[in-house]
Write an enzyme that holds these catalytic residues in place. Structure first.
Site, PDB file in Angstrom:
ATOM      1  N   ASP A 133       0.878  -1.193  -0.031  1.00 33.12           N
ATOM      2  CA  ASP A 133      -0.103  -0.164   0.004  1.00 33.12           C
ATOM      3  C   ASP A 133       0.822   1.226   0.129  1.00 33.12           C
ATOM      4  OD1 ASP A 133      -2.575   1.476   0.480  1.00 33.12           O
ATOM      5  OD2 ASP A 133      -1.586   1.970   2.398  1.00 33.12           O
ATOM      6  N   GLU A 178      -1.686  -1.023  -5.807  1.00 35.44           N
ATOM      7  CA  GLU A 178      -2.848  -0.332  -6.302  1.00 35.44           C
ATOM      8  C   GLU A 178      -2.523   0.461  -7.664  1.00 35.44           C
ATOM      9  OE1 GLU A 178      -4.292   1.983  -3.050  1.00 35.44           O
ATOM     10  OE2 GLU A 178      -2.396   2.028  -2.353  1.00 35.44           O
ATOM     11  N   ASP A 195      -3.541   1.321   6.677  1.00 38.88           N
ATOM     12  CA  ASP A 195      -2.754   0.989   5.677  1.00 38.88           C
ATOM     13  C   ASP A 195      -2.468  -0.583   5.549  1.00 38.88           C
ATOM     14  OD1 ASP A 195      -2.616   3.561   5.136  1.00 38.88           O
ATOM     15  OD2 ASP A 195      -0.743   4.040   6.344  1.00 38.88           O
TER      16      ASP A 195
END
Ligand SMILES: [Zn+2]
Length: 403
Positions: free
Chosen positions: A186, A270, A352
């Protein structure tokens, strides 16, 4: 696959002067050709019988006149203007293919560089041979053994570098990743990255103090009289600080991506809408500093060298909002909410870490469904459209492993 190795050069005074002159010649040729390109293009619009400009023709035209009109161009290798015009041709190609903006003029101090084609230079241990100049010392020897494609000699903050491009058809084949399986990464604003293992990676601390200094130096520069000696001194100081900051960032990114790809085979990240996030002024500074796009690029190629793979989540995958335990989806989760408790299963989440775990699960389930197991073929970027909730993705995973 082309890999470039950028090596600091140690030219003596004569050699540094030659570099500056070659870079000046390249810049002049580039700007001359750019102006000429636009003039010929306008002319061809007015008179369709005239040919449209192109790099090769411009190179020939410059060669025809330079002996008389620009005799000083002959002092350096003819490769410098030649490569510059070739680069302009490529810049126009990229522009017409909508990959780049319209080419702009090169500026002294900012675009101090010239290119060399592979038949014009030689590398031997810790030195490089430049035409019309001879051997120049390098700080280290070329790290990659492959066909040399080209080199670019450039100046950054008063130092000269050679960036040597080498063709390695299979990339580097490094030992495969350690057997630590899959990881979710992340990318954050507070932390550079949070791993699904719970580890957090902070950006370099020195960066903050340097940014304060950066602000002060640029303020000092702005108060110096234009064209003065003090101004150019302050300018160099500022450029050096910029280069240091860039080096720090680059180094910390490389360390992070090397460590992740060394340890994990499958990496879930991501797809950050960086442009959208940059619109948010509070976040923009931190994000631009961290270089997310660069981080992703490095993960991609480093994973490929080790036979691993990177799975990029769909842009709208709500990695922060899903509960990684039960799949409950939080509808409202503010950006400042670092901790939250899942209403579905009452698990306490660190924002996170939870997002990183979701990304790991997404990566694992998508590789199972996509290729029936890990490690099929060389690593490539894989775009996954994960299931909206975990129960479903489990179902998919089960189906995938049966089929
Ligand atoms: Zn839950």
């Amino acid at each position: 696959m082309f890999i470039a190795h950028r090596i600091r050069l140690e030219p003596n005074k004569v050699q540094a002067t030659y570099f500056a002159r070659a870079a000046g010649t390249a810049r002049f040729a580039y700007n001359w050709a750019l102006a000429e390109w636009q003039r010929q293009y306008q002319a061809s619009l007015a008179d369709p019988a005239l040919p449209k400009p192109n790099g090769m023709a411009l190179s020939r035209q410059l060669n025809a006149i330079k002996r008389i009109e620009f005799p000083w161009m002959m002092e350096v290798t003819k490769n410098a203007p030649q490569m510059a015009i070739m680069q302009l041709g490529r810049a126009f190609k990229n522009f017409f293919a909508h990959r780049a903006c319209f080419p702009t003029y090169r500026r002294k101090g900012r675009d101090d560089r010239f290119g060399l084609s592979n038949d014009k230079f030689r590398v031997e241990d810790k030195r490089i041979r430049i035409p019309k100049l001879g051997w120049v010392r390098m700080r280290e020897s070329l790290r990659f053994a492959g066909r040399i494609v080209s080199a670019c000699i450039s100046r950054v903050a008063g130092h000269w570098f050679a960036s040597i491009t080498v063709d390695m058809p299979d990339g580097l084949s490094l030992p495969p990743a350690e057997d630590q399986g899959a990881v979710g990464v992340d990318l954050g604003v507070k932390q550079l990255a949070t791993l699904s293992t719970g580890e957090t990676v902070t950006g370099p601390k020195a960066l903050r103090t340097m940014l304060v200094r950066l602000r002060r130096l640029s303020h000092e520069l702005s108060r110096k009289v234009k064209g003065s000696r003090n101004r150019s001194k302050a300018g160099l100081k500022l450029a050096k600080l910029h280069a240091r900051i860039a080096n720090l960032r680059r180094n910390s990114l490389h360390q992070l991506t090397t460590s992740i790809t060394q340890r994990f085979h499958t990496i879930g990240i991501e797809d950050l809408n960086v442009k959208g996030m940059l619109g948010n002024r509070c976040l923009s500074r931190a994000i631009a500093d961290m270089g997310f796009g660069e981080l992703r690029r490095q993960l991609m190629y480093k994973a490929a060298w080790r036979g691993g793979q990177v799975v990029v989540a769909d842009r709208w995958y709500p990695s922060s909002k899903l509960c990684s335990c039960c799949g409950y989806r939080m509808e409202a989760l503010g950006l400042d909410q670092r901790q939250w408790t899942c209403p579905g299963c009452a698990t306490q989440h660190d924002r996170d870490v939870n997002a990183a775990i979701n990304l790991r699960n997404m990566a694992v389930s998508s590789t199972v469904t996509a290729c029936g197991g890990e490690g099929t073929g060389p690593a490539r970027e894989r775009r996954a459209k994960p299931a909206p909730a975990k129960q479903e993705s489990n179902g998919e995973a089960a189906l995938g492993s049966i089929s």
